[in-house]
Design an enzyme around this catalytic site. Sequence first.
Site, PDB file in Angstrom:
ATOM      1  N   LYS A   1       0.816  -1.221   0.000  1.00  0.00           N
ATOM      2  CA  LYS A   1       0.000   0.000   0.000  1.00  0.00           C
ATOM      3  C   LYS A   1       0.854   1.277   0.000  1.00  0.00           C
ATOM      4  O   LYS A   1       2.053   1.226   0.309  1.00  0.00           O
ATOM      5  CB  LYS A   1      -0.928  -0.033   1.223  1.00  0.00           C
ATOM      6  CG  LYS A   1      -1.916  -1.209   1.201  1.00  0.00           C
ATOM      7  CD  LYS A   1      -2.915  -1.095   2.352  1.00  0.00           C
ATOM      8  CE  LYS A   1      -3.917  -2.231   2.309  1.00  0.00           C
ATOM      9  NZ  LYS A   1      -4.976  -2.060   3.327  1.00  0.00           N
TER      10      LYS A   1
ATOM     11  N   PHE B   1     -15.319   3.598   7.318  1.00  0.00           N
ATOM     12  CA  PHE B   1     -13.962   3.940   6.901  1.00  0.00           C
ATOM     13  C   PHE B   1     -13.761   3.903   5.383  1.00  0.00           C
ATOM     14  O   PHE B   1     -12.664   4.133   4.889  1.00  0.00           O
ATOM     15  CB  PHE B   1     -12.935   3.024   7.595  1.00  0.00           C
ATOM     16  CG  PHE B   1     -13.147   1.540   7.364  1.00  0.00           C
ATOM     17  CD1 PHE B   1     -12.734   0.925   6.194  1.00  0.00           C
ATOM     18  CD2 PHE B   1     -13.762   0.760   8.339  1.00  0.00           C
ATOM     19  CE1 PHE B   1     -12.924  -0.435   5.986  1.00  0.00           C
ATOM     20  CE2 PHE B   1     -13.958  -0.609   8.142  1.00  0.00           C
ATOM     21  CZ  PHE B   1     -13.537  -1.207   6.955  1.00  0.00           C
TER      22      PHE B   1
ATOM     23  N   ARG C   1      -1.584 -14.507   4.495  1.00  0.00           N
ATOM     24  CA  ARG C   1      -2.264 -13.836   5.613  1.00  0.00           C
ATOM     25  C   ARG C   1      -1.458 -13.986   6.900  1.00  0.00           C
ATOM     26  O   ARG C   1      -1.450 -13.084   7.734  1.00  0.00           O
ATOM     27  CB  ARG C   1      -3.703 -14.337   5.744  1.00  0.00           C
ATOM     28  CG  ARG C   1      -4.538 -13.877   4.536  1.00  0.00           C
ATOM     29  CD  ARG C   1      -5.967 -14.309   4.606  1.00  0.00           C
ATOM     30  NE  ARG C   1      -6.740 -13.588   5.605  1.00  0.00           N
ATOM     31  CZ  ARG C   1      -7.189 -12.341   5.470  1.00  0.00           C
ATOM     32  NH1 ARG C   1      -6.932 -11.664   4.369  1.00  0.00           N
ATOM     33  NH2 ARG C   1      -7.899 -11.780   6.424  1.00  0.00           N
TER      34      ARG C   1
ATOM     35  N   THR D   1      -5.188  -7.476  10.607  1.00  0.00           N
ATOM     36  CA  THR D   1      -5.498  -6.159  10.007  1.00  0.00           C
ATOM     37  C   THR D   1      -5.035  -5.019  10.907  1.00  0.00           C
ATOM     38  O   THR D   1      -4.438  -4.050  10.450  1.00  0.00           O
ATOM     39  CB  THR D   1      -7.029  -6.041   9.780  1.00  0.00           C
ATOM     40  OG1 THR D   1      -7.445  -7.137   8.975  1.00  0.00           O
ATOM     41  CG2 THR D   1      -7.389  -4.735   9.100  1.00  0.00           C
TER      42      THR D   1
ATOM     43  N   ARG E   1       2.683  -6.465   9.135  1.00  0.00           N
ATOM     44  CA  ARG E   1       1.950  -5.356   9.780  1.00  0.00           C
ATOM     45  C   ARG E   1       2.512  -5.019  11.154  1.00  0.00           C
ATOM     46  O   ARG E   1       2.556  -3.834  11.526  1.00  0.00           O
ATOM     47  CB  ARG E   1       0.463  -5.698   9.830  1.00  0.00           C
ATOM     48  CG  ARG E   1      -0.202  -5.551   8.443  1.00  0.00           C
ATOM     49  CD  ARG E   1      -1.512  -6.241   8.382  1.00  0.00           C
ATOM     50  NE  ARG E   1      -2.278  -5.924   7.169  1.00  0.00           N
ATOM     51  CZ  ARG E   1      -3.320  -6.635   6.762  1.00  0.00           C
ATOM     52  NH1 ARG E   1      -3.711  -7.708   7.465  1.00  0.00           N
ATOM     53  NH2 ARG E   1      -3.970  -6.300   5.670  1.00  0.00           N
TER      54      ARG E   1
ATOM     55  N   ASN F   1      -2.149   0.023   6.758  1.00  0.00           N
ATOM     56  CA  ASN F   1      -1.591  -1.217   7.319  1.00  0.00           C
ATOM     57  C   ASN F   1      -0.674  -1.950   6.328  1.00  0.00           C
ATOM     58  O   ASN F   1      -0.499  -3.152   6.401  1.00  0.00           O
ATOM     59  CB  ASN F   1      -2.712  -2.114   7.863  1.00  0.00           C
ATOM     60  CG  ASN F   1      -3.705  -2.541   6.789  1.00  0.00           C
ATOM     61  OD1 ASN F   1      -3.584  -2.140   5.634  1.00  0.00           O
ATOM     62  ND2 ASN F   1      -4.666  -3.361   7.159  1.00  0.00           N
TER      63      ASN F   1
ATOM     64  N   HIS G   1      -2.270  -5.531   1.605  1.00  0.00           N
ATOM     65  CA  HIS G   1      -3.566  -6.217   1.471  1.00  0.00           C
ATOM     66  C   HIS G   1      -3.295  -7.609   0.931  1.00  0.00           C
ATOM     67  O   HIS G   1      -2.392  -7.792   0.110  1.00  0.00           O
ATOM     68  CB  HIS G   1      -4.484  -5.473   0.486  1.00  0.00           C
ATOM     69  CG  HIS G   1      -5.669  -6.306   0.060  1.00  0.00           C
ATOM     70  ND1 HIS G   1      -6.812  -6.392   0.815  1.00  0.00           N
ATOM     71  CD2 HIS G   1      -5.841  -7.132  -1.006  1.00  0.00           C
ATOM     72  CE1 HIS G   1      -7.655  -7.238   0.212  1.00  0.00           C
ATOM     73  NE2 HIS G   1      -7.086  -7.699  -0.893  1.00  0.00           N
TER      74      HIS G   1
HETATM   75  P1  CMP Z   1      -7.310  -4.697   3.806  1.00  0.00           P
HETATM   76  O1  CMP Z   1      -6.782  -6.038   4.186  1.00  0.00           O
HETATM   77  O2  CMP Z   1      -6.795  -4.042   2.591  1.00  0.00           O
HETATM   78  O3  CMP Z   1      -8.908  -4.799   3.704  1.00  0.00           O
HETATM   79  C1  CMP Z   1      -9.762  -3.718   3.975  1.00  0.00           C
HETATM   80  C2  CMP Z   1      -9.027  -2.531   4.507  1.00  0.00           C
HETATM   81  O4  CMP Z   1      -9.833  -1.598   5.184  1.00  0.00           O
HETATM   82  C3  CMP Z   1      -8.038  -2.977   5.580  1.00  0.00           C
HETATM   83  O5  CMP Z   1      -6.985  -3.705   5.039  1.00  0.00           O
HETATM   84  C4  CMP Z   1      -7.675  -1.652   6.196  1.00  0.00           C
HETATM   85  O6  CMP Z   1      -6.764  -0.918   5.379  1.00  0.00           O
HETATM   86  C5  CMP Z   1      -9.032  -0.962   6.173  1.00  0.00           C
HETATM   87  N1  CMP Z   1      -9.728  -1.115   7.455  1.00  0.00           N
HETATM   88  C6  CMP Z   1     -10.245  -2.233   7.986  1.00  0.00           C
HETATM   89  N2  CMP Z   1     -10.832  -1.982   9.185  1.00  0.00           N
HETATM   90  C7  CMP Z   1     -10.668  -0.670   9.393  1.00  0.00           C
HETATM   91  C8  CMP Z   1     -11.049   0.193  10.434  1.00  0.00           C
HETATM   92  N3  CMP Z   1     -11.730  -0.260  11.505  1.00  0.00           N
HETATM   93  N4  CMP Z   1     -10.728   1.478  10.328  1.00  0.00           N
HETATM   94  C9  CMP Z   1     -10.072   1.934   9.237  1.00  0.00           C
HETATM   95  N5  CMP Z   1      -9.682   1.155   8.196  1.00  0.00           N
HETATM   96  C10 CMP Z   1      -9.960  -0.132   8.279  1.00  0.00           C
END
Ligand code: CMP
Length: 140
Positions: free
Chosen positions: A11, A59, A87, A93, A104, A114, A117
Amino acid sequence: MATERTLSIIKPDATRRNLTGRINALFEEAGLRIVAQKRIRLSDLQAGAFYEVHKERPFYASLVSSMTAGPVVVQVLEGEGAILKNRSVMGATDPKKAEPNTVRAQFAESIEANSVHGSDSPENAAAEIAFFFAGTEILP
Ligand code: CMP
């Protein structure tokens, strides 16, 4: 376990800090092969469509804007049980909940920024790979 492919995105928070190589090393050390890779800048339309499943989440707008803030590296990772393996290399996450030494835990700035993905199921992996790559761009 079967050989699988999964879609990975490094990212903008990570490309900005020049972490692509260090993150790729973690994938390769875990036995994942990078069989396709490109550095691109997502449009609002592309990021919005990619994260369509989160459209109703509070979000969503901020996620789309963080994913378009700079270049991303989209890649296809291949290996035995690649979806779950990736994963576990990525970690949870929320970086506060991620296991030590995961991408992460080491690099994420926040739950949103984070760093990576990864697809979460075989169905999503197939759809997400097709979102970014033609079959001819994937070279095992
Ligand atoms: P990703 O694995 O790319 O899938 C969805 C994305 O949404 C996640 O990683 C984060 O970047 C974002 N995300 C998930 N939960 C939250 C949250 N509670 N607040 C803000 N961003 C989030």
